[in-house]
Design a protein around this motif. Structure first.
Motif, PDB file in Angstrom:
ATOM      1  N   ARG A 158      39.257  37.822  35.451  1.00 51.41           N
ATOM      2  CA  ARG A 158      38.311  38.513  36.335  1.00 51.41           C
ATOM      3  C   ARG A 158      38.157  37.789  37.672  1.00 51.41           C
ATOM      4  O   ARG A 158      37.912  38.411  38.693  1.00 51.41           O
ATOM      5  CB  ARG A 158      36.939  38.637  35.678  1.00 51.41           C
ATOM      6  CG  ARG A 158      36.915  39.516  34.472  1.00 51.41           C
ATOM      7  CD  ARG A 158      36.492  40.952  34.800  1.00 51.41           C
ATOM      8  NE  ARG A 158      36.544  41.791  33.637  1.00 51.41           N
ATOM      9  CZ  ARG A 158      35.531  42.007  32.813  1.00 51.41           C
ATOM     10  NH1 ARG A 158      34.372  41.431  33.036  1.00 51.41           N
ATOM     11  NH2 ARG A 158      35.690  42.796  31.776  1.00 51.41           N
ATOM     12  N   ILE A 159      38.303  36.480  37.633  1.00 53.01           N
ATOM     13  CA  ILE A 159      38.178  35.693  38.859  1.00 53.01           C
ATOM     14  C   ILE A 159      39.496  35.677  39.625  1.00 53.01           C
ATOM     15  O   ILE A 159      39.533  35.854  40.834  1.00 53.01           O
ATOM     16  CB  ILE A 159      37.725  34.252  38.539  1.00 53.01           C
ATOM     17  CG1 ILE A 159      36.290  34.277  38.022  1.00 53.01           C
ATOM     18  CG2 ILE A 159      37.860  33.336  39.756  1.00 53.01           C
ATOM     19  CD1 ILE A 159      35.826  32.978  37.416  1.00 53.01           C
ATOM     20  N   ASN A 160      40.578  35.458  38.901  1.00 56.20           N
ATOM     21  CA  ASN A 160      41.868  35.187  39.514  1.00 56.20           C
ATOM     22  C   ASN A 160      42.802  36.382  39.555  1.00 56.20           C
ATOM     23  O   ASN A 160      43.785  36.363  40.286  1.00 56.20           O
ATOM     24  CB  ASN A 160      42.508  34.014  38.751  1.00 56.20           C
ATOM     25  CG  ASN A 160      43.869  33.659  39.231  1.00 56.20           C
ATOM     26  OD1 ASN A 160      44.859  34.001  38.588  1.00 56.20           O
ATOM     27  ND2 ASN A 160      43.945  32.979  40.357  1.00 56.20           N
ATOM     28  N   GLY A 161      42.534  37.405  38.767  1.00 53.52           N
ATOM     29  CA  GLY A 161      43.463  38.527  38.679  1.00 53.52           C
ATOM     30  C   GLY A 161      44.598  38.248  37.702  1.00 53.52           C
ATOM     31  O   GLY A 161      45.426  39.109  37.445  1.00 53.52           O
ATOM     32  N   GLY A 162      44.637  37.064  37.162  1.00 63.68           N
ATOM     33  CA  GLY A 162      45.660  36.638  36.201  1.00 63.68           C
ATOM     34  C   GLY A 162      45.170  35.358  35.552  1.00 63.68           C
ATOM     35  O   GLY A 162      43.962  35.132  35.448  1.00 63.68           O
TER      36      GLY A 162
END
Length: 184
Positions: A158-162
């Motif tokens: 959710r923070i990093n996209g991965g």
């Protein structure tokens, strides 16, 4: 939970001088955005520590890289970020302890933090605003529920996209829990 510089240093992987600078601001962000449960605080420290390269950076290092060039309109990424004007990519590059990126996110953060971020995006580089913007992001993306459930992988996505930097994030999480006296 009272965040001492030692807890912040351990959880963010920061040197004590940086942790001492950021500790009161991180405490204020946690208090304001109800990041209060031990696993939530530990995850918050670990994620902000990784995203800021252990509290060293509150602004994305700008190349521009190939990925950063995509922040400029016209591109799909620019459109996703709400970047509509030439120069928006660099102007609204990632800032804060959890990198707020793009005109759309700066607009939302400006409202949430009551700061003029569209005219002064560099405000998110200041320790107080960098920490508060991370708390704002955490709260608005409902990350406490994931942290309290121990779902660190989904939280990272959710923070990093991965899961970029997952090993560092997990090591910081373990260090934060240890510093806070949380059993594994």
């Amino acid at each position: 939970m009272s965040l001492t510089p030692q807890i912040v240093a351990a959880g963010c992987g920061a040197v004590l001088s940086r942790a001492t600078l950021f500790a009161p601001f991180m405490q204020a962000a946690c208090d304001h955005y109800q990041i209060t449960q031990p696993l939530d605080v530990a995850a918050f420290l670990a994620q902000t520590g990784h995203e800021s390269d252990h509290l060293l950076f509150t602004k994305e290092i700008w190349g521009p890289t190939v990925a950063q060039r995509a922040y400029e309109p016209p591109s799909t990424k620019a459109s996703e970020l709400g970047n509509t004007q030439p120069g928006d990519g660099e102007r609204f590059c990632g800032r804060g302890l959890i990198q707020v990126t793009g005109r759309r996110n700066y607009t939302l953060a400006a409202i949430g933090l009551d700061l003029d971020l569209l005219n002064s995006p560099e405000l998110l580089e200041q320790p107080e605003h960098a920490a508060m913007s991370a708390g704002w992001f955490w709260f608005n993306n409902k990350l406490s529920a994931l942290a309290n459930a121990g779902d660190f992988i989904t939280l990272t996505r959710r923070i990093n996209g991965g899961t970029e930097g997952l090993a560092d994030r997990q090591a910081l999480y373990a260090a934060a829990k240890k510093a806070m006296g949380i059993g594994t």
